[in-house]
Design an enzyme around this catalytic site. Structure first.
Site, PDB file in Angstrom:
ATOM      1  N   LYS A 178       0.808  -1.219   0.000  1.00 27.94           N
ATOM      2  CA  LYS A 178       0.000   0.000   0.000  1.00 27.94           C
ATOM      3  C   LYS A 178       0.843   1.271   0.000  1.00 27.94           C
ATOM      4  O   LYS A 178       0.489   2.258  -0.652  1.00 27.94           O
ATOM      5  CB  LYS A 178      -0.964  -0.004   1.184  1.00 27.94           C
ATOM      6  CG  LYS A 178      -2.043  -1.078   1.081  1.00 27.94           C
ATOM      7  CD  LYS A 178      -3.016  -1.015   2.244  1.00 27.94           C
ATOM      8  CE  LYS A 178      -4.048  -2.118   2.157  1.00 27.94           C
ATOM      9  NZ  LYS A 178      -5.027  -2.047   3.262  1.00 27.94           N
ATOM     10  N   ASP A 234     -10.170   2.052   2.298  1.00 27.74           N
ATOM     11  CA  ASP A 234     -10.317   1.293   3.540  1.00 27.74           C
ATOM     12  C   ASP A 234     -11.193   2.022   4.557  1.00 27.74           C
ATOM     13  O   ASP A 234     -12.110   1.441   5.144  1.00 27.74           O
ATOM     14  CB  ASP A 234      -8.951   1.001   4.161  1.00 27.74           C
ATOM     15  CG  ASP A 234      -8.181  -0.070   3.411  1.00 27.74           C
ATOM     16  OD1 ASP A 234      -8.826  -0.933   2.780  1.00 27.74           O
ATOM     17  OD2 ASP A 234      -6.932  -0.047   3.443  1.00 27.74           O
TER      18      ASP A 234
END
Length: 277
Positions: free
Chosen positions: A68, A105
């Site tokens: 990420k 997220d």
């Protein structure tokens, strides 16, 4: 690549990823023509793999552990929430050839809490356990819901302070060591540590969860995680894990790529039933 639009999730490990199934479900539901696959990509191969994927006509990528932060660095355009979190889980090819990075997220978590589980965040006292990448991805969207306060607790309190400093401009947020939580209580406790993966618990004081309070573990498994079990023992009104967040962050990525927002309830129900049986 074939005529279908191609998407993928990169990560290491990746073999247990539910993302291909989730996105294929969304594609069928919304009548979108696409293919989505899981690809094992170690960190050291990330940049080469991403360039090759888009060069061959790929339209979008999801990136999971440990990629990420690398995806954040790769994207040449970023959403505000991606900039704040310094982590990207979704890359999208733009019409001008640039690569947009987003982090879905946090909004996935907020959607699962509010829409799927009727857990409100406004004016609530929220405790987030852990100050790593998982926390970084959820703080901004939680702040957007205007909680009374957010406390970040971490074993190394300096790491929590550094995280708090980056988000202090958006709303009330403080750092704490675990031992300093004694005597405090919270409406919602979110476990953003990886402790559940090793069947371990953060060192939480007794009576830290308010009456009618809720708990949420970002991790998920076929059986209740140790944190979910702990929350039930504390009398939590709701003790949830990250399966709904997984589906909702995927729905947000799908919307970013396709401009169509899939419905998630049926899929969450299906995945829940499978792990109960």
């Amino acid at each position: 690549m074939t005529d279908k639009d191609h998407y993928a999730v990169f990560g290491s490990p990746i073999e247990h990823s539910k993302s291909p199934r989730i996105h294929q479900f969304f594609a069928e539901q919304t009548q979108q023509s696409l293919e989505y696959r899981a690809v094992l990509v170690p960190a050291e191969q990330f940049e080469v793999a991403v360039k090759e994927f888009f060069a061959k006509g790929g339209r979008g990528l999801n990136c999971t552990v440990p990629l990420k932060e690398l995806a954040w660095m790769y994207a040449n355009k970023k959403t505000e929430r991606a900039e704040l979190s310094k982590a990207v889980n979704t890359l999208a090819l733009q019409d001008d050839g640039s690569i947009l990075g987003d982090n879905t997220d946090g909004i996935g978590l907020v959607t699962d809490l509010k829409k799927n589980n009727a857990v409100q965040l406004k004016d609530k006292r929220i405790l987030i356990l852990g100050a790593g990448g998982a926390s970084r991805g959820i703080v901004g969207p939680i702040q957007d819901e205007l909680p009374e306060s957010i406390t970040i607790a971490n074993r190394t309190v300096e790491k929590a302070r550094n995280l708090v400093a980056e988000f202090a401009h958006k709303g009330p947020i403080v750092a704490s060591a675990y031992e300093d939580l004694a005597g405090l209580s919270f409406d919602l406790i979110i476990n953003a540590t990886s402790a559940s993966l090793t069947d371990d618990l953060p060192p939480l004081a007794a009576n830290i969860l308010k009456d009618q309070g809720c708990c949420y573990d970002l991790a998920y498994a076929n059986k209740p995680t140790i944190f979910v079990r702990w929350a039930r023992e504390q009398g939590a009104l709701k003790s949830l894990d990250g399966l709904g967040m997984l589906v909702e962050q995927a729905a947000e990525a799908f919307y970013l790529w396709r401009g169509v927002r899939p419905a998630s309830a049926e899929l969450i129900q299906l995945l829940e039933a499978e792990r109960i049986s």
